[in-house]
Design a protein around this motif. Structure first.
Motif, PDB file in Angstrom:
ATOM      1  N   PHE A  96     102.156 -85.961  15.901  1.00 55.06           N
ATOM      2  CA  PHE A  96     102.734 -84.944  15.025  1.00 55.06           C
ATOM      3  C   PHE A  96     104.151 -85.372  14.629  1.00 55.06           C
ATOM      4  CE2 PHE A  96      99.539 -82.663  17.459  1.00 55.06           C
ATOM      5  CZ  PHE A  96      98.876 -81.964  16.456  1.00 55.06           C
ATOM      6  N   THR A  97     104.476 -85.183  13.374  1.00 53.83           N
ATOM      7  CA  THR A  97     105.771 -85.591  12.854  1.00 53.83           C
ATOM      8  C   THR A  97     106.461 -84.409  12.176  1.00 53.83           C
ATOM      9  OG1 THR A  97     104.896 -86.226  10.673  1.00 53.83           O
ATOM     10  CG2 THR A  97     104.838 -87.900  12.427  1.00 53.83           C
ATOM     11  N   GLY A  98     107.677 -84.658  11.740  1.00 52.31           N
ATOM     12  CA  GLY A  98     108.415 -83.627  11.024  1.00 52.31           C
ATOM     13  C   GLY A  98     107.736 -83.226   9.732  1.00 52.31           C
ATOM     14  N   ARG A  99     107.093 -84.181   9.079  1.00 51.68           N
ATOM     15  CA  ARG A  99     106.366 -83.869   7.841  1.00 51.68           C
ATOM     16  C   ARG A  99     105.204 -82.920   8.120  1.00 51.68           C
ATOM     17  NH1 ARG A  99     105.102 -89.495   4.936  1.00 51.68           N
ATOM     18  NH2 ARG A  99     104.310 -88.076   3.340  1.00 51.68           N
ATOM     19  N   ASP A 100     104.588 -83.056   9.297  1.00 48.85           N
ATOM     20  CA  ASP A 100     103.503 -82.141   9.666  1.00 48.85           C
ATOM     21  C   ASP A 100     104.025 -80.714   9.816  1.00 48.85           C
ATOM     22  OD1 ASP A 100     101.570 -84.155   9.745  1.00 48.85           O
ATOM     23  OD2 ASP A 100     102.087 -84.677  11.795  1.00 48.85           O
ATOM     24  N   ALA A 101     105.209 -80.584  10.371  1.00 45.05           N
ATOM     25  CA  ALA A 101     105.808 -79.259  10.519  1.00 45.05           C
ATOM     26  C   ALA A 101     106.045 -78.622   9.160  1.00 45.05           C
ATOM     27  CB  ALA A 101     107.117 -79.354  11.306  1.00 45.05           C
ATOM     28  N   ILE A 102     106.508 -79.432   8.206  1.00 47.34           N
ATOM     29  CA  ILE A 102     106.735 -78.920   6.850  1.00 47.34           C
ATOM     30  C   ILE A 102     105.414 -78.492   6.218  1.00 47.34           C
ATOM     31  CG2 ILE A 102     107.503 -79.549   4.530  1.00 47.34           C
ATOM     32  CD1 ILE A 102     109.533 -81.431   5.838  1.00 47.34           C
ATOM     33  N   ARG A 103     104.381 -79.305   6.414  1.00 43.60           N
ATOM     34  CA  ARG A 103     103.059 -78.951   5.879  1.00 43.60           C
ATOM     35  C   ARG A 103     102.553 -77.655   6.501  1.00 43.60           C
ATOM     36  NH1 ARG A 103     101.909 -84.576   6.966  1.00 43.60           N
ATOM     37  NH2 ARG A 103     101.890 -85.812   5.049  1.00 43.60           N
ATOM     38  N   ALA A 104     102.720 -77.532   7.810  1.00 39.56           N
ATOM     39  CA  ALA A 104     102.237 -76.339   8.508  1.00 39.56           C
ATOM     40  C   ALA A 104     102.933 -75.084   7.995  1.00 39.56           C
ATOM     41  CB  ALA A 104     102.461 -76.489  10.013  1.00 39.56           C
ATOM     42  N   VAL A 105     104.242 -75.175   7.834  1.00 39.90           N
ATOM     43  CA  VAL A 105     104.995 -74.026   7.314  1.00 39.90           C
ATOM     44  C   VAL A 105     104.531 -73.690   5.902  1.00 39.90           C
ATOM     45  CG1 VAL A 105     107.275 -73.217   6.602  1.00 39.90           C
ATOM     46  CG2 VAL A 105     107.000 -74.420   8.777  1.00 39.90           C
ATOM     47  N   GLY A 106     104.315 -74.722   5.100  1.00 33.59           N
ATOM     48  CA  GLY A 106     103.867 -74.497   3.723  1.00 33.59           C
ATOM     49  C   GLY A 106     102.506 -73.826   3.660  1.00 33.59           C
ATOM     50  N   PHE A 107     101.561 -74.320   4.449  1.00 28.39           N
ATOM     51  CA  PHE A 107     100.220 -73.733   4.455  1.00 28.39           C
ATOM     52  C   PHE A 107     100.236 -72.314   5.019  1.00 28.39           C
ATOM     53  CE2 PHE A 107      98.333 -78.122   4.207  1.00 28.39           C
ATOM     54  CZ  PHE A 107      97.561 -77.881   3.072  1.00 28.39           C
ATOM     55  N   ALA A 108     101.029 -72.103   6.065  1.00 33.42           N
ATOM     56  CA  ALA A 108     101.121 -70.759   6.650  1.00 33.42           C
ATOM     57  C   ALA A 108     101.699 -69.783   5.629  1.00 33.42           C
ATOM     58  CB  ALA A 108     101.987 -70.792   7.908  1.00 33.42           C
ATOM     59  N   GLY A 109     102.741 -70.231   4.937  1.00 36.17           N
ATOM     60  CA  GLY A 109     103.339 -69.378   3.913  1.00 36.17           C
ATOM     61  C   GLY A 109     102.369 -69.083   2.788  1.00 36.17           C
ATOM     62  N   LEU A 110     101.593 -70.098   2.382  1.00 36.13           N
ATOM     63  CA  LEU A 110     100.616 -69.903   1.304  1.00 36.13           C
ATOM     64  C   LEU A 110      99.530 -68.917   1.726  1.00 36.13           C
ATOM     65  CD1 LEU A 110      99.511 -70.724  -1.480  1.00 36.13           C
ATOM     66  CD2 LEU A 110      98.309 -72.612  -0.340  1.00 36.13           C
ATOM     67  N   THR A 111      99.050 -69.043   2.955  1.00 33.54           N
ATOM     68  CA  THR A 111      98.012 -68.135   3.441  1.00 33.54           C
ATOM     69  C   THR A 111      98.502 -66.696   3.461  1.00 33.54           C
ATOM     70  OG1 THR A 111      97.066 -69.894   4.820  1.00 33.54           O
ATOM     71  CG2 THR A 111      96.458 -67.628   5.361  1.00 33.54           C
ATOM     72  N   VAL A 112      99.704 -66.495   3.998  1.00 32.23           N
ATOM     73  CA  VAL A 112     100.274 -65.146   4.058  1.00 32.23           C
ATOM     74  C   VAL A 112     100.516 -64.594   2.661  1.00 32.23           C
ATOM     75  CG1 VAL A 112     102.275 -63.793   4.780  1.00 32.23           C
ATOM     76  CG2 VAL A 112     101.302 -65.509   6.321  1.00 32.23           C
ATOM     77  N   ALA A 113     100.981 -65.468   1.762  1.00 33.31           N
ATOM     78  CA  ALA A 113     101.266 -65.029   0.394  1.00 33.31           C
ATOM     79  C   ALA A 113     100.002 -64.618  -0.352  1.00 33.31           C
ATOM     80  CB  ALA A 113     101.977 -66.146  -0.372  1.00 33.31           C
ATOM     81  N   MET A 114      98.859 -65.172   0.041  1.00 35.22           N
ATOM     82  CA  MET A 114      97.600 -64.864  -0.631  1.00 35.22           C
ATOM     83  C   MET A 114      97.043 -63.496  -0.244  1.00 35.22           C
ATOM     84  SD  MET A 114      96.688 -67.190  -2.807  1.00 35.22           S
ATOM     85  CE  MET A 114      98.430 -67.208  -3.231  1.00 35.22           C
ATOM     86  N   PHE A 115      97.397 -62.985   0.917  1.00 38.35           N
ATOM     87  CA  PHE A 115      96.820 -61.719   1.372  1.00 38.35           C
ATOM     88  C   PHE A 115      97.022 -60.576   0.370  1.00 38.35           C
ATOM     89  CE2 PHE A 115      96.619 -63.555   5.721  1.00 38.35           C
ATOM     90  CZ  PHE A 115      95.327 -63.176   6.025  1.00 38.35           C
ATOM     91  N   PRO A 116      98.227 -60.368  -0.159  1.00 32.07           N
ATOM     92  CA  PRO A 116      98.383 -59.280  -1.122  1.00 32.07           C
ATOM     93  C   PRO A 116      97.684 -59.541  -2.460  1.00 32.07           C
ATOM     94  CG  PRO A 116     100.533 -60.068  -0.341  1.00 32.07           C
ATOM     95  CD  PRO A 116      99.509 -61.004   0.159  1.00 32.07           C
ATOM     96  N   LEU A 117      97.354 -60.812  -2.714  1.00 35.43           N
ATOM     97  CA  LEU A 117      96.744 -61.175  -4.000  1.00 35.43           C
ATOM     98  C   LEU A 117      95.233 -61.339  -3.904  1.00 35.43           C
ATOM     99  CD1 LEU A 117      99.338 -63.895  -5.093  1.00 35.43           C
ATOM    100  CD2 LEU A 117      99.289 -61.489  -5.773  1.00 35.43           C
TER     101      LEU A 117
END
Length: 281
Positions: free
Chosen positions: A43-64
């Motif tokens: 696991f690298t720092g880039r993976d952490a950025i990807r994880a945050v991005g995907f988590a944010g996208l998933t949460v953002a999709m719930f209201p939509l």
């Protein structure tokens, strides 16, 4: 120790031989690859950025979720024959196509002595299996109702453990999307290592195709947008981690077993002998 299987493909025959190697205490540790010696992290720092991005996208999709579902499944979209045909096609490519294609590449690479293609086929298949298993567990635990169950009106109908017994509650995450992104990320990762000159062509094609799979699942009213976002995350990480781990640890159990298959004619010359070595240590 290792276990060897010999199978004659043109005539029914099988032989199983267990070979005893020297005791484990007397064996020297296997040599490390250059990647492993360098301590390549899983696991690298880039993976952490990807994880945050995907988590944010998933949460953002719930209201939509509801509004996206209604737009993709309205009468005009359903009446479009091209969309209907194309969406079914990309879904088949993802499941079961990802397994069929990966297995075919592995066999082609093995029997034509193209180790790069063999490697690509096996790791792509391994990524799909890992991602699909992860998605299946989460589906069962979340127990989220599929959009068509509620007529796209209730996107937050979860029942803990309900997905294990009810197919209508296996919405979160999308299994097809997971498989598509797992295959895509594995292929892109292998291409980046083995064919860097073609990376610019491979990456958009693979990830673009995987995205179409996710859209098709929403179009068919089988998944919410947040299901697709999480499926894309699981698939992407499955492909990246499988390829990274495999190349950092080339002596891992599965690669030693799967990528060490030998094929050749038997003594009679009429049968094909397939030998699979499975390490027991």
């Amino acid at each position: 120790m290792k276990l060897e299987f010999s199978i004659a493909s043109l005539r029914t025959a099988a032989a199983i031989t267990i070979l005893a190697a020297p005791s484990l205490a007397a064996q020297s540790p296997p040599a490390q690859s250059s990647d492993t010696a360098k301590g390549a992290p899983l696991f690298t720092g880039r993976d952490a950025i990807r994880a945050v991005g995907f988590a944010g996208l998933t949460v953002a999709m719930f209201p939509l979720d509801r509004s996206i579902a209604r737009r993709l499944t309205d009468e005009r979209s359903r009446a479009n024959r091209f969309l209907n045909g194309a969406s079914k096609g990309v879904e088949y490519i993802a499941d079961p196509g990802s397994i069929v294609i990966g297995t075919s590449l592995y066999l082609f690479g093995r029997f034509t002595e193209h180790p790069g293609v063999e490697d690509l086929g096996w790791h792509g298949t391994e990524a799909v299996l890992l991602g699909s298993a992860t998605a299946w567990v989460l589906k069962g635990l979340a127990g989220r109702a599929r959009p068509y169950v509620t007529g796209d009106t209730t996107a937050h109908d979860f029942k803990f453990g309900g997905g294990f017994t009810d197919g209508n509650r296996q919405s979160f995450p999308s299994g097809h999307t997971t498989a598509a992104f797992a295959a895509a990320s594995a292929v892109v990762s292998e291409a980046e290592r083995g064919w860097p000159g073609h990376f610019w062509l491979v990456a958009p094609a693979m990830y673009g195709g995987a995205t179409l799979v996710g859209i098709s699942r929403m179009y068919h009213d089988k998944h919410w947008a947040s299901d697709v976002a999480l499926g894309a995350a699981i698939g992407t990480f499955s492909g990246l981690k499988v390829v990274r781990y495999a190349h950092a640890h080339p002596q891992n159990f599965l690669d030693r077993a799967i990528l060490r298959v030998e094929a050749g004619p038997t003594g009679s010359g009429r049968d094909v002998l397939l030998t699979v070595a499975i390490p027991l240590n």
